[in-house]
Design an enzyme around this catalytic site. Structure first.
Site: not given
Ligand code: VAH
Length: 317
Positions: A9, A12, A35-36, A143
């Site tokens: 990640g 981000g 990361d994606i 969350y």
């Protein structure tokens, strides 16, 4: 030999700045970012990068083996506002990714793990002011539920399998280098950009909504400080309360008006107001200060001037 770090990640809001800070401290080649999707130019040009899905165990395991990783910072998550729109996706991303990394550590393939929790673990029945480290936690958001469950699993893996996992309950984080994605505290970033661009901003939270907040430089320093602390100093293995500031949209607007007198704020609360109302107004982080020497450096004025200068420089506003 220098420890090898994997940041999952890495593109981000936190991951981007954490990657750059760790590369500066540990050497670019020792910090692998994944990361994606690709990140900003500066990050992509500064060291090794891999495309990987945090929910895919084999992709993460392959990177851990290929780069002989010692430490993992798992920064991939779906934040509060987006997770309310996609509950099952939010749960899957936030929990599956955590189990993958905890299990790699349990199997001895990784030595140390950082995992971000949030003040979102607290809910409407939690004492709202100076919220203690240990107290009632009945989160009412997807969350928050995922972060509370994650904290329980982090402590379980530490106690049962000896996994060296460390965690911080981040407040709302404010930075100018990357835009936040899908959070309830995002107003506190958007407002600076809008103040410079248009001289006005409509807040999606009511003027008196007080929330715990922190400038990203403080959050990055706290994260690295916790990970560098001797293991016996890290006495809390669920997640540490961490705090710096707490303010309302009204007081934030007044801080901006000291720099941009003509700036105007208006209010149009949306679904995120109910999320914010379920969270604390201020946090007691005395345990982090006692156990591993945490102390914040940015107050509201110092953060505001840093944000306005940084946005002008990075975004050429
Ligand atoms: C969010 N920025 O708004 C995150 C954070 C405390 C808030 O966890 O969801």
């Amino acid at each position: 030999m220098a420890s090898k770090i994997l940041i999952i990640g890495a593109c981000g809001q936190i991951g981007t700045e954490l990657t750059m800070a760790l590369r500066a401290k540990r050497g670019n080649e020792n910090v692998i970012a994944c990361d994606i999707r690709e990140g900003n130019k500066e990050l992509m040009a500064s060291g090794p990068f891999e495309i990987a899905d945090a929910t895919n165990y084999h992709q993460i395991e392959d990177l851990v083996i290929q780069y002989e990783i010692d430490e993992v910072y798992l920064m991939a998550a779906m934040l509060s506002a987006t997770a309310e729109k996609f509950p099952m996706k939010g749960w899957a991303l936030n929990m599956d990714s955590l189990f993958h990394v905890l299990n790699l550590a349990k199997e001895g393939k990784v030595n140390k793990v950082f995992w971000p929790s949030s003040i979102a673990v607290f809910g409407p029945t939690t004492p709202k002011h100076d919220t203690p480290q240990t107290t009632i936690m009945e989160p009412s958001t997807v969350y928050g539920i995922s972060k509370q469950a994650g904290e329980r699993w982090c402590e379980y893996y530490h106690k049962k399998y000896g996994v060296d996992v460390r965690s911080i309950r981040y407040p709302g984080l404010i930075s100018y280098k990357t835009l936040p994605g899908g959070g309830t505290t995002d107003y506190a970033v958007e407002i600076y950009h809008e103040a410079l661009k248009n001289g006005k901003y409509t807040s999606f939270l009511k003027e008196d909504t007080e929330l715990p907040m922190m400038f990203m430089d403080d959050a990055i320093r706290a994260t690295i400080s916790l990970m560098d602390a001797p293991s016996d100093k890290v006495k809390i293995r669920s997640s540490y309360n961490l705090s710096a500031l707490n303010f309302t949209p009204k007081t934030l607007a007044e801080a901006i008006q000291k720099h941009i007198p003509e700036f105007e704020i208006s209010y149009d609360p949306d679904f995120r107001q109910a999320i914010a109302d379920s969270w604390p107004s201020s946090i007691d982080d005395s345990r982090a200060r006692e156990d591993w020497g945490w102390k914040h450096e940015f107050d509201l004025e110092k953060m505001t001037s840093g944000m306005l200068e940084g946005i002008k420089e990075v975004h050429h506003v």
